[in-house]
Design an enzyme around this catalytic site. Structure first.
Site, PDB file in Angstrom:
ATOM      1  N   SER A 167    -119.163  94.413 -29.281  1.00 38.95           N
ATOM      2  CA  SER A 167    -118.382  94.333 -28.052  1.00 38.95           C
ATOM      3  C   SER A 167    -117.708  95.684 -27.781  1.00 38.95           C
ATOM      4  O   SER A 167    -118.391  96.685 -27.621  1.00 38.95           O
ATOM      5  CB  SER A 167    -117.390  93.173 -28.150  1.00 38.95           C
ATOM      6  OG  SER A 167    -116.834  92.857 -26.906  1.00 38.95           O
ATOM      7  N   ASP A 260    -124.014  85.319 -22.556  1.00 40.13           N
ATOM      8  CA  ASP A 260    -122.916  86.271 -22.692  1.00 40.13           C
ATOM      9  C   ASP A 260    -122.845  87.113 -21.424  1.00 40.13           C
ATOM     10  O   ASP A 260    -123.871  87.589 -20.927  1.00 40.13           O
ATOM     11  CB  ASP A 260    -123.172  87.146 -23.916  1.00 40.13           C
ATOM     12  CG  ASP A 260    -122.110  88.213 -24.169  1.00 40.13           C
ATOM     13  OD1 ASP A 260    -121.105  88.250 -23.440  1.00 40.13           O
ATOM     14  OD2 ASP A 260    -122.305  89.001 -25.101  1.00 40.13           O
ATOM     15  N   HIS A 290    -120.910  85.188 -26.636  1.00 38.88           N
ATOM     16  CA  HIS A 290    -120.218  86.377 -27.114  1.00 38.88           C
ATOM     17  C   HIS A 290    -119.371  86.033 -28.336  1.00 38.88           C
ATOM     18  O   HIS A 290    -118.755  84.981 -28.413  1.00 38.88           O
ATOM     19  CB  HIS A 290    -119.318  86.913 -26.000  1.00 38.88           C
ATOM     20  CG  HIS A 290    -118.813  88.288 -26.250  1.00 38.88           C
ATOM     21  ND1 HIS A 290    -119.549  89.426 -25.971  1.00 38.88           N
ATOM     22  CD2 HIS A 290    -117.638  88.731 -26.768  1.00 38.88           C
ATOM     23  CE1 HIS A 290    -118.848  90.498 -26.279  1.00 38.88           C
ATOM     24  NE2 HIS A 290    -117.683  90.110 -26.774  1.00 38.88           N
TER      25      HIS A 290
END
Length: 319
Positions: A167, A260, A290
């Site tokens: 991320s 996601d 995610h």
């Protein structure tokens, strides 16, 4: 105003993903973006602690500090051997540049160290809003430079380096890989796990999965509001997709979650690298969301990604 209509894309959730999201909804926890900063950090740490795989034993765990631009950064090393000269992966945790720390990536780092034969080093880079971006990137870059020059002081081989993150940590990893290329520091691999690589375009995956998942549009907007410094508008160090040149950067492995908001960004970055002649492999896990890499108690795909990253490191380091 929130959209309360059913999300037609939720049909793509795996059964385990749907069960997890249903449990989160029933628990009725306040969204992270509604909490004070320190409370948000503690809530995220507690969430990861409840969902991550049990922390596997490894032969070596070492806490130390790395000199940063404005002071020492806490760092932690995991290795499943005391053998000298192990290659090194710098791992940069996720959390929107606002939350997360060494502890929230420890389960994964232990697994990767155990399965790859490499040493894994994570750092507590500076977080927003106390330290606006690019403070975290400056710390990540300082950590990589220090490992390249001083890993031997830990008994490691600083000539065999890779960088990875998830991320926001994937953003940092992509930018650090570009900076390493420019500085002449060779990297064996950049392993990017659902990275955020641009903020200008609303992708189809963002439209489909920025609600009814844990990474919502509201949470992403909150992260961005905490993070942005005055001078960072459309700076490629936050949006590595828009770097002027990607040629010559380290080979990439990109791990993605199907459901996601950031999935399309990962594919776009892979294509950008391919267009520049960079070797790229992409693996997308179907039906998951995610942050699934930290949900191993509920999702077997977490362990699969940990194992795949270890395989990629072994190939890159030729161990």
């Amino acid at each position: 105003m929130a959209d309360d209509s059913p999300n037609p894309h939720a049909a793509r959730f795996s059964a385990l993903t749907k069960a997890l999201l249903d449990n989160v909804k029933r628990a009725n926890f306040p969204p992270i973006y509604t909490l004070p900063i320190e409370q948000a950090r503690q809530a995220y740490k507690a969430s990861v602690g409840a969902m991550e795989l049990p922390r596997a034993p490894v032969a070596r765990v070492h806490d130390f500090v790395i000199p940063g631009p404005v002071g020492s950064m806490p760092a932690r090393l995991w290795a499943d051997s005391h053998e000298p000269g192990l290659p090194v992966l710098l791992y940069l945790h996720g959390g929107g540049f606002v939350i997360g720390d060494i502890d929230t990536c420890e389960s994964m780092c232990r697994n990767v160290a155990r399965q790859s034969g490499a040493a894994v080093v994570a750092v507590n880079y500076r977080l927003s809003p106390e330290h606006k971006y690019p403070a975290g990137l400056q710390d990540a870059w300082a950590a990589l430079q220090w490992l390249a020059e001083h890993a031997h002081t830990l008994g490691l081989d600083g000539r065999r380096l890779a960088v990875s993150g998830d991320s926001a940590g994937g953003t940092l990893s992509a930018s650090v890989a570009l900076m390493a290329r420019d500085a002449g520091i060779p990297l064996a691999l950049q392993a990017l796990i659902y990275p955020s690589v641009q903020t200008r375009t609303m992708t189809e995956s963002f439209k489909a999965f920025s609600r009814d998942t844990l990474l919502s549009a509201e949470l992403m907007a909150w992260f961005e509001a905490q993070t942005r410094g005055d001078g960072l508008t459309h700076d490629w160090h936050r949006e590595p997709l828009h770097a002027p040149d990607h040629s010559g950067v380290a080979p990439a492995w990109i791990g993605l979650a199907e459901c996601d908001a950031l999935t399309d960004e990962g594919h776009h970055y892979a294509q950008k690298l391919r267009d520049a002649g960079v070797p790229v492999e992409v693996r997308q896990w179907p039906g998951v969301i995610h942050d699934f890499i930290n949900m191993g108690r509920f999702m077997p795909e977490a362990a699969e990604l940990h194992a795949e990253l270890a395989v990629q490191l072994k190939k890159a380091f030729q161990v």
